[in-house]
Design a protein around this motif. Sequence first.
Motif, PDB file in Angstrom:
ATOM      1  N   GLY A  71       0.772  -1.237   0.000  1.00 12.90           N
ATOM      2  CA  GLY A  71       0.000   0.000   0.000  1.00 12.90           C
ATOM      3  C   GLY A  71       0.795   1.275   0.000  1.00 12.90           C
ATOM      4  N   PHE A  72       2.073   1.205   0.359  1.00 17.78           N
ATOM      5  CA  PHE A  72       2.885   2.409   0.459  1.00 17.78           C
ATOM      6  C   PHE A  72       3.807   2.536  -0.757  1.00 17.78           C
ATOM      7  CE2 PHE A  72       1.396   1.898   4.719  1.00 17.78           C
ATOM      8  CZ  PHE A  72       1.383   3.184   5.263  1.00 17.78           C
ATOM      9  N   PRO A  73       4.268   3.759  -1.063  1.00 13.54           N
ATOM     10  CA  PRO A  73       5.091   3.973  -2.270  1.00 13.54           C
ATOM     11  C   PRO A  73       6.414   3.214  -2.210  1.00 13.54           C
ATOM     12  CG  PRO A  73       4.257   6.065  -1.416  1.00 13.54           C
ATOM     13  CD  PRO A  73       3.965   5.026  -0.375  1.00 13.54           C
ATOM     14  N   VAL A  82       6.906  17.772  -9.901  1.00 13.26           N
ATOM     15  CA  VAL A  82       5.739  17.078  -9.353  1.00 13.26           C
ATOM     16  C   VAL A  82       6.158  15.676  -8.933  1.00 13.26           C
ATOM     17  CG1 VAL A  82       3.402  16.273  -9.811  1.00 13.26           C
ATOM     18  CG2 VAL A  82       4.205  18.409 -10.835  1.00 13.26           C
ATOM     19  N   ARG A  83       5.913  15.334  -7.690  1.00 15.10           N
ATOM     20  CA  ARG A  83       6.297  14.019  -7.167  1.00 15.10           C
ATOM     21  C   ARG A  83       5.158  13.024  -7.417  1.00 15.10           C
ATOM     22  NH1 ARG A  83       9.750  11.994  -3.057  1.00 15.10           N
ATOM     23  NH2 ARG A  83       8.919  10.135  -2.024  1.00 15.10           N
ATOM     24  N   VAL A  84       5.489  11.929  -8.073  1.00 19.82           N
ATOM     25  CA  VAL A  84       4.523  10.868  -8.363  1.00 19.82           C
ATOM     26  C   VAL A  84       5.023   9.592  -7.711  1.00 19.82           C
ATOM     27  CG1 VAL A  84       3.279   9.608 -10.144  1.00 19.82           C
ATOM     28  CG2 VAL A  84       3.991  11.969 -10.567  1.00 19.82           C
ATOM     29  N   ASP A  85       4.177   8.971  -6.886  1.00 12.99           N
ATOM     30  CA  ASP A  85       4.557   7.752  -6.164  1.00 12.99           C
ATOM     31  C   ASP A  85       3.980   6.520  -6.849  1.00 12.99           C
ATOM     32  OD1 ASP A  85       5.909   9.178  -4.175  1.00 12.99           O
ATOM     33  OD2 ASP A  85       4.041   9.553  -3.097  1.00 12.99           O
ATOM     34  N   ALA A  86       4.692   5.411  -6.699  1.00 12.60           N
ATOM     35  CA  ALA A  86       4.240   4.137  -7.273  1.00 12.60           C
ATOM     36  C   ALA A  86       4.187   3.082  -6.180  1.00 12.60           C
ATOM     37  CB  ALA A  86       5.177   3.682  -8.384  1.00 12.60           C
ATOM     38  N   SER A  87       3.018   2.503  -5.996  1.00 10.89           N
ATOM     39  CA  SER A  87       2.840   1.381  -5.080  1.00 10.89           C
ATOM     40  C   SER A  87       2.114   0.273  -5.813  1.00 10.89           C
ATOM     41  CB  SER A  87       2.057   1.807  -3.839  1.00 10.89           C
ATOM     42  OG  SER A  87       0.718   2.123  -4.184  1.00 10.89           O
ATOM     43  N   VAL A  88       2.126  -0.896  -5.228  1.00 12.15           N
ATOM     44  CA  VAL A  88       1.458  -2.039  -5.859  1.00 12.15           C
ATOM     45  C   VAL A  88      -0.042  -1.763  -5.985  1.00 12.15           C
ATOM     46  CG1 VAL A  88       0.967  -4.500  -5.675  1.00 12.15           C
ATOM     47  CG2 VAL A  88       3.201  -3.625  -4.959  1.00 12.15           C
ATOM     48  N   TRP A  89      -0.663  -1.331  -4.885  1.00 13.97           N
ATOM     49  CA  TRP A  89      -2.110  -1.095  -4.913  1.00 13.97           C
ATOM     50  C   TRP A  89      -2.462   0.092  -5.803  1.00 13.97           C
ATOM     51  CZ3 TRP A  89      -6.632  -3.051  -4.448  1.00 13.97           C
ATOM     52  CH2 TRP A  89      -7.749  -2.229  -4.306  1.00 13.97           C
ATOM     53  N   ILE A 173      14.110   5.816  -4.894  1.00  7.69           N
ATOM     54  CA  ILE A 173      13.704   4.562  -4.250  1.00  7.69           C
ATOM     55  C   ILE A 173      13.303   4.858  -2.812  1.00  7.69           C
ATOM     56  CG2 ILE A 173      14.457   2.266  -3.540  1.00  7.69           C
ATOM     57  CD1 ILE A 173      16.402   2.271  -5.868  1.00  7.69           C
ATOM     58  N   ASN A 174      12.102   4.462  -2.427  1.00  6.30           N
ATOM     59  CA  ASN A 174      11.601   4.724  -1.085  1.00  6.30           C
ATOM     60  C   ASN A 174      11.986   3.599  -0.127  1.00  6.30           C
ATOM     61  OD1 ASN A 174      10.303   7.149  -1.821  1.00  6.30           O
ATOM     62  ND2 ASN A 174       8.560   5.995  -2.625  1.00  6.30           N
ATOM     63  N   THR A 175      11.947   3.910   1.153  1.00 11.36           N
ATOM     64  CA  THR A 175      12.322   2.920   2.177  1.00 11.36           C
ATOM     65  C   THR A 175      11.326   1.771   2.236  1.00 11.36           C
ATOM     66  OG1 THR A 175      11.192   4.276   3.834  1.00 11.36           O
ATOM     67  CG2 THR A 175      13.566   4.586   3.586  1.00 11.36           C
ATOM     68  N   TYR A 176      10.102   2.001   1.781  1.00  5.30           N
ATOM     69  CA  TYR A 176       9.105   0.927   1.816  1.00  5.30           C
ATOM     70  C   TYR A 176       9.453  -0.207   0.863  1.00  5.30           C
ATOM     71  CZ  TYR A 176       6.244   4.180   4.479  1.00  5.30           C
ATOM     72  OH  TYR A 176       5.780   5.032   5.434  1.00  5.30           O
ATOM     73  N   LEU A 177      10.366   0.070  -0.084  1.00 10.49           N
ATOM     74  CA  LEU A 177      10.821  -1.009  -0.959  1.00 10.49           C
ATOM     75  C   LEU A 177      11.494  -2.112  -0.148  1.00 10.49           C
ATOM     76  CD1 LEU A 177      11.240  -2.095  -3.827  1.00 10.49           C
ATOM     77  CD2 LEU A 177      13.371  -0.800  -3.922  1.00 10.49           C
ATOM     78  N   SER A 370       1.040   3.690 -12.304  1.00 14.14           N
ATOM     79  CA  SER A 370       1.145   4.401 -11.033  1.00 14.14           C
ATOM     80  C   SER A 370       2.160   5.536 -11.108  1.00 14.14           C
ATOM     81  CB  SER A 370       1.540   3.429  -9.922  1.00 14.14           C
ATOM     82  OG  SER A 370       1.597   4.078  -8.677  1.00 14.14           O
ATOM     83  N   LEU A 371       3.266   5.314 -11.837  1.00 18.06           N
ATOM     84  CA  LEU A 371       4.339   6.305 -11.886  1.00 18.06           C
ATOM     85  C   LEU A 371       4.029   7.453 -12.840  1.00 18.06           C
ATOM     86  CD1 LEU A 371       7.613   4.167 -11.844  1.00 18.06           C
ATOM     87  CD2 LEU A 371       7.008   5.962 -10.232  1.00 18.06           C
ATOM     88  N   VAL A 372       3.631   7.102 -14.061  1.00 17.10           N
ATOM     89  CA  VAL A 372       3.407   8.120 -15.091  1.00 17.10           C
ATOM     90  C   VAL A 372       1.906   8.348 -15.196  1.00 17.10           C
ATOM     91  CG1 VAL A 372       3.997   8.826 -17.440  1.00 17.10           C
ATOM     92  CG2 VAL A 372       5.420   7.163 -16.259  1.00 17.10           C
ATOM     93  N   THR A 373       1.387   9.227 -14.363  1.00 19.87           N
ATOM     94  CA  THR A 373      -0.054   9.383 -14.200  1.00 19.87           C
ATOM     95  C   THR A 373      -0.643  10.260 -15.294  1.00 19.87           C
ATOM     96  OG1 THR A 373       0.292  11.274 -12.758  1.00 19.87           O
ATOM     97  CG2 THR A 373       0.092   9.124 -11.710  1.00 19.87           C
TER      98      THR A 373
END
Length: 418
Positions: A71-73, A82-89, A173-177, A370-373
Amino acid sequence: MTTPKITNIRYKIARCGECDEVVSITYPLPKDEHAQCPRCHHILATTQRWSLHRCAMIALSLLILMPFALGFPLLSLDLLGVRVDASVWEGIWKMATAGYQYTAFLVFVCAILMPISFAILVLMLWFSKLLGIRPRNVLLFLGYIKPWVMFDVYLVALGVSMFKVREYAALEINTYLLAFVFTALLTTLLFIKINVNELWDEFYPEHKQPREIDDGIELCTACNYSFPHSEIKHSHGHSNCPRCDSRLDIPESIKLQRTWALLIAGIIMLFPANLLPISGVYLTGALSEDTLMSGVISFIAMKSYFVAFVVFFASIFVPISKIFIMLYLLASVHFKWQHSIKWQMRLLHIVHFVGRWSMLDLFVLALMMSLVTRGQIINFTVGPAAFYFGAAVFLTMMSTSQFDSRLIWKIYDRKTTK
């Protein structure tokens, strides 16, 4: 110096689920050892597993990590400030709301539903043991869903997506990875250490007593239980397994028809999957579409040769080669081709192993959504080929699971008895 005599050695009968050979196995099997079929080397029994309590603790850890992993990026894209986040959900949700509900559902099943279900089922087994319940359906379902848990494939998809978007903007790369990586590793560890066959024996101890070798030995492929013909359970005109109650009298012709039907449907789906665009990118209003092959060529143009090889192998080579191998094996059964049984079984094992990796492309599409909205200067869209490709992967995987390798060994047995 005299060798001490080994006493109380007993043997139990087992029929190999891969070649149908009847063999005797030492009972109980020594710790940290396994028994394999002397003819095809298929593992018949093993004691190399962790306790159900330890497996349940890993499953609980997975359920704690999964909200962070799913659920998290995992990745972030800095697109013109512009910051765009990508998560599985997020990728699945954007794919569904953009009008690709069926494709999003295929990704949802393999990336979210099955991994969560796998962990929950292991916990259910642990609670069943504590409460003294016999979880027949839980054990059956646990064996069915293992090939559909694809965290390892999604992890590779993350790497492919990182290479794919780096030409557009800076990637972070986020820490949630880290949570996702740990979840993938723990899931793989749980796959290795949980033993469904021993769990059947643990919950149904009356069905694991040693028996003398008997010519009339039956095998239930659903729960891998070998038993004398006299123990067959008859219900509503059908022969059922005395342990898991699965049907035993399904004719070989019906199994072959199911395999053929699923394989032909997968072949039909593969044509639009390769001919139609699977993705598109709007760059300053101009649409650039990619098919499976043109996507590989674009990675080669970027000099990302390793990524191009991974995508080509998972998205083009594996699905097509899998179909040709299955056609060859089915033709071998129908026309009774007496080729090398070792080579035929090796091909079947390869098909079982690599089939799930074809989902790589759909996972990459979900991450790109998710990334390229939409609404940005660069917009990513899923092409019509995505659903056909996902359907082809699902259908060919189910076709492979329906194929009974014992049909090939019957031809081999006729050859050796001539």
